[in-house]
Design a protein around this motif. Sequence first.
Motif, short mmCIF file in Angstrom:
data_model
loop_
_atom_site.label_atom_id
_atom_site.label_comp_id
_atom_site.label_asym_id
_atom_site.label_seq_id
_atom_site.Cartn_x
_atom_site.Cartn_y
_atom_site.Cartn_z
N PRO A 309 11.13 -18.22 6.93
CA PRO A 309 10.61 -19.19 7.88
C PRO A 309 11.27 -19.10 9.24
O PRO A 309 12.23 -18.36 9.45
CB PRO A 309 10.92 -20.54 7.20
CG PRO A 309 12.13 -20.25 6.36
CD PRO A 309 11.94 -18.84 5.87
N ARG A 413 7.76 -13.06 9.85
CA ARG A 413 7.47 -14.23 9.02
C ARG A 413 6.38 -13.92 8.00
O ARG A 413 6.12 -14.73 7.11
CB ARG A 413 7.06 -15.40 9.90
CG ARG A 413 8.15 -15.77 10.90
CD ARG A 413 7.81 -16.95 11.77
NE ARG A 413 8.73 -17.01 12.90
CZ ARG A 413 8.76 -17.99 13.79
NH1 ARG A 413 7.90 -18.98 13.70
NH2 ARG A 413 9.63 -17.97 14.78
N VAL A 526 9.19 -23.05 15.57
CA VAL A 526 8.19 -23.46 14.58
C VAL A 526 6.79 -23.24 15.13
O VAL A 526 5.87 -22.87 14.40
CB VAL A 526 8.41 -24.93 14.18
CG1 VAL A 526 7.35 -25.38 13.18
CG2 VAL A 526 9.80 -25.11 13.58
N SER A 529 5.11 -20.04 14.31
CA SER A 529 4.49 -19.96 12.99
C SER A 529 3.05 -20.46 13.04
O SER A 529 2.18 -19.93 12.34
CB SER A 529 5.30 -20.79 11.97
OG SER A 529 6.57 -20.22 11.76
N SER A 595 5.25 -17.51 5.40
CA SER A 595 6.55 -18.22 5.42
C SER A 595 6.44 -19.64 5.93
O SER A 595 7.42 -20.22 6.41
CB SER A 595 7.59 -17.44 6.25
OG SER A 595 7.77 -16.14 5.74
N VAL A 596 5.25 -20.23 5.83
CA VAL A 596 5.06 -21.63 6.20
C VAL A 596 5.34 -22.53 5.00
O VAL A 596 5.85 -23.64 5.15
CB VAL A 596 3.64 -21.85 6.75
CG1 VAL A 596 3.37 -23.32 7.00
CG2 VAL A 596 3.44 -21.06 8.03
N GLU A 598 6.78 -22.60 0.73
CA GLU A 598 7.53 -21.93 -0.32
C GLU A 598 6.93 -22.35 -1.65
O GLU A 598 6.68 -23.54 -1.88
CB GLU A 598 9.00 -22.33 -0.25
CG GLU A 598 9.86 -21.71 -1.34
CD GLU A 598 11.29 -22.20 -1.29
OE1 GLU A 598 12.02 -22.03 -2.30
OE2 GLU A 598 11.68 -22.77 -0.26
N MET A 610 7.70 -27.50 1.64
CA MET A 610 7.67 -27.21 3.07
C MET A 610 8.98 -27.69 3.68
O MET A 610 9.41 -28.82 3.46
CB MET A 610 6.48 -27.92 3.73
CG MET A 610 6.23 -27.51 5.18
SD MET A 610 4.81 -28.37 5.91
CE MET A 610 3.48 -27.73 4.92
N VAL A 614 9.21 -27.56 9.51
CA VAL A 614 7.81 -27.13 9.47
C VAL A 614 6.90 -28.30 9.15
O VAL A 614 5.82 -28.46 9.73
CB VAL A 614 7.64 -25.99 8.45
CG1 VAL A 614 6.18 -25.53 8.40
CG2 VAL A 614 8.56 -24.83 8.77
#
Length: 644
Positions: A309, A413, A526, A529, A595-596, A598, A610, A614
């Motif tokens: 992330p 990412r 962030v 992402s 990678s936003v 898990e 999360m 994020v």
Amino acid sequence: MRRIEIDPQIQILGPIQATSCGIEIDLGPPKQRAILALLALRAGRHVPLEEVIATLWAGPSPARAANLVHTYVARLRQVLEPDTPRHRRTNVIASVPGGYRLAVNVGQLDLHAFRAEVREAASLHERGQSTGAFARFGDSLGWWRDPQVSELAALLIEQDDIGPLRQEFLAAALNYVGLGLELDRPEAVLPVAEQLALTEPLNERVQARLLQTLARIGQRAHAIERYGEVRGRLRLDLGVDPGPELSGAYREVLEARLTSSSIHHSIPAHAPPWRGAAPLLDELTGRSADLAAVNDLLDRYRLVSLTGPAGVGKSALGLAVAEQQRARHADGVAVVDLTNVRTGPALERAVIAVVAAPPRRTTGPPVPLVRQLNDRRLLLVIDNAELVTDATADLADELLRGCPGLTVLLTSRELLGMRYEAVYPVRPLRTDPEPGSSAPPPAQQLFARRATQVRPSFRLDESTRPGVTTVCQALDGLPLAIELAAACLRTQRLDALVKVVADPLHWLRPPRRGVPSHHRSLHAAVHRSVELLDPAELRCFTGLGAMPADFDLATSAGTGAGTGANAGTGANAGAALIGDLRAVQVLLDRLVDKSVLEVRHGPAGRSYHMLGTVHAMARQLFQEGGRPGVPPSARCSCRCHLGD
């Protein structure tokens, strides 16, 4: 190198001064000197009037601030160009739209001269001319009359360029000491090694160099005593024991086996070249296991991707691994930073700029990159590749198939998704102590190290540990977030910082330069992402802002909409994600790949998590309406969302 003097001469790497024909120029009162110092620090670049005003007046500026700046500049022009007609005094301080620019060449500014000599030293070393490189690094240090640039720091209190500038001196000085040890000239580098140790008391690499230098000149007892002092200070100030590099240097002193081949991290006399972004200057914190694991993967695979992330430390880990791998690749390491790359052609240009040989004058077509690299044994580090994933996959595939001696280490990412790709997920730092260990967890160690850089009196002890623990846990153990939080201690108390991290995207934005744009604030990191997401993924991500950071598939698909006070929120989230469970799972898995999110597997089945930072961005987007595309208010002030 013969120093060619062109008037006026301006020096900022020590007391701020300017001379003409060898006679010092009166630069006037502090604010007037501060303007010249700021322009010199940014020589050749446009400095907006607003930034000059903000530098001169830390608080509210006077109503006539712009007029005062113009007056100070006019006076500087008069003393710097006394023989030039008044209306033509723009040869040194030039006027540009909305601001000023210092127009000087290498021979007029000590900072320019220092950087030119460092570049020449690095070039000589890359060509195997270690003696010449050693001399040039020594010459470069001669430009520094005060390595702490005390007057510059005092005049430009709010400028965070000072830290990176000091790091430039540190890097050059470490190279000088390292080469001196390689060339068996410890007496020559001892004064520099001692000076570094005094100004960088908690930098373990610096202290390791001093131990090695002392032992080389026969002062083994002094080296052992010095190690004890440093170890005590590390324990007192940071609550940590010496790391691998310093401990290794101490073992070398004890075993009296200091040979040129045993100097850890020094640059060998004929080291393979390093191109692109420079390696790290200090040790990573809490990453020993990661370093070992990634090095092991590179021994077995030619394509290794570090994923994770925003702010987890992929780039730092990648550079540290590359430094350890350098000696294993005859043609060295090439680091290509793709922070500002958005297209396939721009990607190829970025790689060519770092790894390709200078073009020869020819009328024929350019030589393809794969042909230029097909006989090289090279580690290619592709950093921050997430915005050009498809193009990076295509280029990596072409190069790896056509260049048998090439190895690629990627940080992104999003994984490339290639069948021969080894993926290493980089995790946040541990925020709680290891069972049975009294040492602070890595997250707290990193916070303490960075805190002492901005507030030397900071100590990680019983009085500060609860607050540091709260901060590190609130920031999920993300190294970037922890470093940003520690930087805030320059102007805030620890108890106030505990409140700031409750809303880190909004408040955690200390001044920061010398880093990629997406590392200047947590919001910027962030937000990058969010740029990775296509419209469907963005709708899914936005809907997750209405749910807890931990959820399962049924909840995300709208079947757990909630009741009572939360019914409206849950229903809106369900509207964003409702649909076939399998289709929703595909979207969630795509967010995992980027990678936003898990994914976690437990007795109750698959669930998702999360990170708090994020999740805060998702919540912000949800509250703002959640339409496809990034709302203007979600864009960061550093403009990292804009392409080239």
